[in-house]
Design a protein around this motif. Structure first.
Motif, short mmCIF file in Angstrom:
data_model
loop_
_atom_site.label_atom_id
_atom_site.label_comp_id
_atom_site.label_asym_id
_atom_site.label_seq_id
_atom_site.Cartn_x
_atom_site.Cartn_y
_atom_site.Cartn_z
N SER A 157 0.80 -1.22 0.00
CA SER A 157 0.00 0.00 0.00
C SER A 157 0.83 1.27 0.00
N MET A 158 1.84 1.33 0.86
CA MET A 158 2.62 2.56 1.00
C MET A 158 4.08 2.22 1.30
N LEU A 159 4.98 2.87 0.57
CA LEU A 159 6.41 2.73 0.80
C LEU A 159 6.91 4.01 1.46
N ILE A 160 7.54 3.86 2.62
CA ILE A 160 7.99 5.04 3.37
C ILE A 160 9.45 4.87 3.74
N SER A 161 10.22 5.94 3.56
CA SER A 161 11.64 5.91 3.88
C SER A 161 12.01 7.16 4.67
N CYS A 162 12.95 7.00 5.58
CA CYS A 162 13.43 8.15 6.35
C CYS A 162 14.88 7.94 6.73
N SER A 163 15.49 9.01 7.15
CA SER A 163 16.85 8.97 7.67
C SER A 163 16.77 8.98 9.19
N ARG A 164 17.30 7.94 9.82
CA ARG A 164 17.14 7.77 11.27
C ARG A 164 18.48 7.73 12.01
N THR A 165 18.52 8.46 13.12
CA THR A 165 19.65 8.36 14.05
C THR A 165 19.09 7.87 15.38
#
Length: 257
Positions: A157-165
């Motif tokens: 349904s949904m592809l989500i990406s983020c930059s995480r520390t």
């Protein structure tokens, strides 16, 4: 591969912060915590839902109990089927998060969630020798299969990406033991139903998430209060879905005008 936890039960509280407030929070945490050994990592999640997207619709109603199913991997969002990944079933009940996950290749995860049987012979993320699944991994898979049986057919349904520390306690700060805080920026999405993409959060904002096994320690509660950090209800999938629904509604109105 390094070992990993496949079952979580903890309190998770999100804070929607400006970049400046997030920096001040990190400065204040530095006496007790620091970024973990992975540093800043790209985190990508593929959320599954019914064709009618009933799961996210129900989640946005803020029920006492809700569930989400996703595949998650770390590193480059553009990856191959042999990339190590996790199939995760996330449950939330009265503010407590219960997460079950099993590691495998991305190809194995996709085949499983597309309706196939789990490949028990596949190497498991977290299993240094690539052996068959442990009894607890098998229990997680049974829970996911039960979830699929209740919800019916599921689709990406949904592809989500983020930059995480991710920040972890320093050895010299026992009062911070058990506390984990993540800072997510550049939260972007691709709606796999509409084919559109965008940012689920303005790029000058940060989602800080405090994860603790029980009540907040007093020092942390005072620190957050002193910096004016207020809990915020924020879901990456929910935010992306809401933005897309608003965009579609605006487009409908424009066509009807």
């Amino acid at each position: 591969m390094a070992s990993y936890n496949d079952v979580f039960e903890r309190k998770e509280v999100k804070y929607r912060l400006s970049a400046e407030r997030a920096r001040r929070l990190q400065d204040a945490l530095a006496a007790r915590m620091a970024p973990d050994e992975f540093g800043t990592t790209q985190v990508t999640s593929l959320y599954y839902d019914t064709p009618e997207r009933a799961l996210i619709e129900r989640s946005l109603d803020k029920p006492v109990y809700k569930e989400k199913l996703r595949v998650r991997w770390y590193g480059d969002a553009a990856c191959g089927l042999d990339t190590p990944a996790f199939v995760e079933l996330k449950k939330k009940f009265k503010g407590i998060v219960y997460k079950r996950r099993v590691g495998c290749s991305l190809g194995c995860a996709r085949a499983f969630l597309d309706g196939g049987a789990f490949d028990f012979g596949a190497s498991v993320a977290g299993d240094e020798e690539g052996c068959d699944l442990t009894w607890r991994n098998r229990q997680v898979i049974r829970e996911i299969e039960s979830f699929r049986a209740r919800t019916g057919a599921l689709v990406p349904s949904m592809l989500i990406s983020c930059s995480r520390t991710a920040w972890a306690p320093l050895p010299e700060a026992p009062e911070a033991e058990g506390v984990r805080i993540t800072f997510d920026v550049d939260i972007c999405y691709r709606d796999l139903v509409t084919g559109c993409d965008g940012f689920a959060l303005p790029r000058d904002q940060v989602i800080a998430e405090v994860k603790v096994p029980g009540p907040f320690p007093l020092w942390l509660a005072k620190l957050l209060s002193g910096l004016g950090c207020v809990p915020s209800s924020f879901s990456k999938y929910g935010s992306a879905y809401t933005l897309e629904q608003e965009r579609l509604e605006q487009e409908r109105r424009r066509l009807c005008a």
